[in-house]
Design a protein around this motif. Structure first.
Motif, PDB file in Angstrom:
ATOM      1  N   GLU A  15       1.256  -0.967  -0.031  1.00 14.73           N
ATOM      2  CA  GLU A  15       0.258  -0.144  -0.038  1.00 14.73           C
ATOM      3  C   GLU A  15       0.867   1.664  -0.053  1.00 14.73           C
ATOM      4  O   GLU A  15       0.309   2.298  -0.764  1.00 14.73           O
ATOM      5  N   LEU A  16       2.269   0.950   0.753  1.00  7.40           N
ATOM      6  CA  LEU A  16       2.700   2.074   0.538  1.00  7.40           C
ATOM      7  C   LEU A  16       4.329   2.157  -0.272  1.00  7.40           C
ATOM      8  O   LEU A  16       4.294   3.529  -0.294  1.00  7.40           O
ATOM      9  N   TRP A  53      -6.388   8.573  10.102  1.00  7.05           N
ATOM     10  CA  TRP A  53      -7.418   9.511   8.622  1.00  7.05           C
ATOM     11  C   TRP A  53      -7.471   8.137   8.365  1.00  7.05           C
ATOM     12  O   TRP A  53      -8.482   7.207   8.997  1.00  7.05           O
ATOM     13  N   GLU A  54      -8.149   7.960   6.669  1.00  9.72           N
ATOM     14  CA  GLU A  54      -8.907   7.085   5.867  1.00  9.72           C
ATOM     15  C   GLU A  54      -8.301   6.111   5.744  1.00  9.72           C
ATOM     16  O   GLU A  54      -8.709   5.103   5.325  1.00  9.72           O
ATOM     17  N   LYS A  55      -7.247   5.657   6.388  1.00 15.81           N
ATOM     18  CA  LYS A  55      -6.054   4.361   5.886  1.00 15.81           C
ATOM     19  C   LYS A  55      -5.955   3.897   7.205  1.00 15.81           C
ATOM     20  O   LYS A  55      -4.383   3.325   7.448  1.00 15.81           O
ATOM     21  N   LEU A  72       2.224   7.460  13.893  1.00 20.08           N
ATOM     22  CA  LEU A  72       1.143   6.840  14.468  1.00 20.08           C
ATOM     23  C   LEU A  72       0.573   8.143  15.553  1.00 20.08           C
ATOM     24  O   LEU A  72       0.061   8.032  16.185  1.00 20.08           O
ATOM     25  N   LEU A  73       0.729   9.391  14.743  1.00 17.19           N
ATOM     26  CA  LEU A  73       0.643  10.354  16.060  1.00 17.19           C
ATOM     27  C   LEU A  73      -1.052  10.379  16.243  1.00 17.19           C
ATOM     28  O   LEU A  73      -1.832  10.579  17.114  1.00 17.19           O
ATOM     29  N   GLY A  74      -1.769   9.668  14.971  1.00 17.89           N
ATOM     30  CA  GLY A  74      -3.451   9.757  15.999  1.00 17.89           C
ATOM     31  C   GLY A  74      -3.766   8.900  16.899  1.00 17.89           C
ATOM     32  O   GLY A  74      -4.004   9.535  17.294  1.00 17.89           O
ATOM     33  N   ASN A  75      -3.423   8.058  16.862  1.00 16.98           N
ATOM     34  CA  ASN A  75      -3.022   6.593  17.918  1.00 16.98           C
ATOM     35  C   ASN A  75      -2.572   7.037  18.579  1.00 16.98           C
ATOM     36  O   ASN A  75      -2.756   7.020  20.356  1.00 16.98           O
ATOM     37  N   ASN A  77     -10.455  -0.186   6.012  1.00 20.36           N
ATOM     38  CA  ASN A  77     -10.005   0.837   6.429  1.00 20.36           C
ATOM     39  C   ASN A  77      -9.934   1.023   7.129  1.00 20.36           C
ATOM     40  O   ASN A  77      -8.779   2.144   7.536  1.00 20.36           O
ATOM     41  N   HIS A  78     -11.246   1.319   7.694  1.00 16.79           N
ATOM     42  CA  HIS A  78     -11.195   2.231   9.321  1.00 16.79           C
ATOM     43  C   HIS A  78     -10.442   1.325  10.458  1.00 16.79           C
ATOM     44  O   HIS A  78     -10.729   1.980  12.018  1.00 16.79           O
TER      45      HIS A  78
END
Ligand SMILES: Cc1ncc(COP(=O)(O)O)c(C=O)c1O
Length: 289
Positions: free
Chosen positions: A60-61, A142-144, A152-155, A201-202
């Motif tokens: 994916e990346l 994010w959406e991925k 991992l900032l969101g986490n 993807n969520h």
């Protein structure tokens, strides 16, 4: 004290002798993927599945995967020769070191590979017997989320909400539906059925999530994957967390209110036993040829 042996681009070195370029795309952009593989008595728990997921993240990346699944397992075993017993192996692959900082993906970079092993810390007896506290929050990531990205900032921000509240995890909702927790998958029990959020993807599709799905089938538990409303979580009979380090844990308070009877429920007890039996079989199994 001497630093533990870690792995860097094919070499085994003391951790404090590993140096990473500031231009590494992992440092500059969080441009990479990772895995955490639990090891019990020298045996990788679902090692192939972990490296298949790493391959999916790297695809994916658009990062070149430096090893096949068997190649990865071989490299981990070299590291584990220095770390006997129960371990948690962290594997980190970045896009590599370009000559300059530029968002555009440079072609032909050699990925950077770093691995370390730390003693595996599984949940305490008290956490298993009493369950743990969680809080809820909006899923602002994010959406991925299906990519096991090192960004991992969101986490991290999500996990800190529960850390600040003295709780074990932050259970997340997107558009009124359960996704997962900051560093775990979430299951609920409703009227005798184990419910899991869709594998889209969520969420990050946990290796433990997939293992639970197998164990539920083998143990004749009713298991359903479907969208789960926030209201269903708030009114669940049981809530569980899973991850490679948490195994399976019961959530007994959510936002300070008891979940079900406020103690780990009967289906948790059953699943926890199935999980421990699976681990015991893994440890007894002969080493792979
Ligand atoms: C966001 C997130 N979801 C789920 C999981 C559970 O995945 P696994 O069971 O493969 O450890 C993790 C584990 O770190 C995670 O970070």
């Amino acid at each position: 004290m001497t630093a533990p042996i870690a792995y860097f681009n094919g070499e085994l070195l003391p951790l404090d002798q590993i140096h990473i370029s500031p231009l590494d795309r992992g440092f500059i952009f969080g441009d990479g993927a990772y895995e955490v593989v639990p090891v019990y008595g020298g045996k990788l728990l679902r090692g192939r599945e972990h490296f298949e997921r790493l391959a999916r993240s790297l695809t994916e990346l658009r990062i070149t995967n430096p090893h096949t699944v068997d190649g990865w397992i071989g490299e981990v075993e070299r590291l584990l020769a220095h770390h006997p017993g129960n371990q948690s192996v962290y594997i980190h692959v970045t896009r590599g070191v370009p000559p300059k900082r530029d968002h555009v993906m440079p072609a032909g970079l050699q990925p950077t590979v770093f691995m370390m092993a730390n003693p595996l810390s599984t949940p305490s007896k008290e956490a298993v017997e009493k369950g743990v506290a969680c809080v809820t929050a909006k899923d602002f990531r994010w959406e991925k989320c299906h990519i096991k990205s090192v960004s991992l900032l969101g986490n991290v921000l999500a996990r800190q909400i529960s850390a600040d509240a003295g709780a074990t995890e932050t259970i997340l909702f997107r558009d009124g539906h359960l996704t997962e927790a900051a560093a775990s998958n979430v299951f609920i029990v409703k009227a005798g059925v184990v419910l899991a959020a869709p594998q889209d993807n969520h969420i990050l599709l946990g290796i433990t999530y997939e293992l639970l799905q197998h164990l539920a089938r083998d143990g004749h538990l009713r298991f359903e994957v479907r969208p789960i409303l926030e209201a269903e979580v708030l009114g669940a009979d049981e809530i569980w967390l899973t991850s490679s380090s948490k195994e399976v844990l019961a959530v007994t308070t959510l936002d300070g209110k008891p979940v079900g009877a406020g103690v780990p429920g009967p289906l948790f007890q059953r699943m926890h036993t199935l999980f421990q039996d699976y681990k015991a079989r893994l440890e007894r199994a002969p080493a792979a040829a």
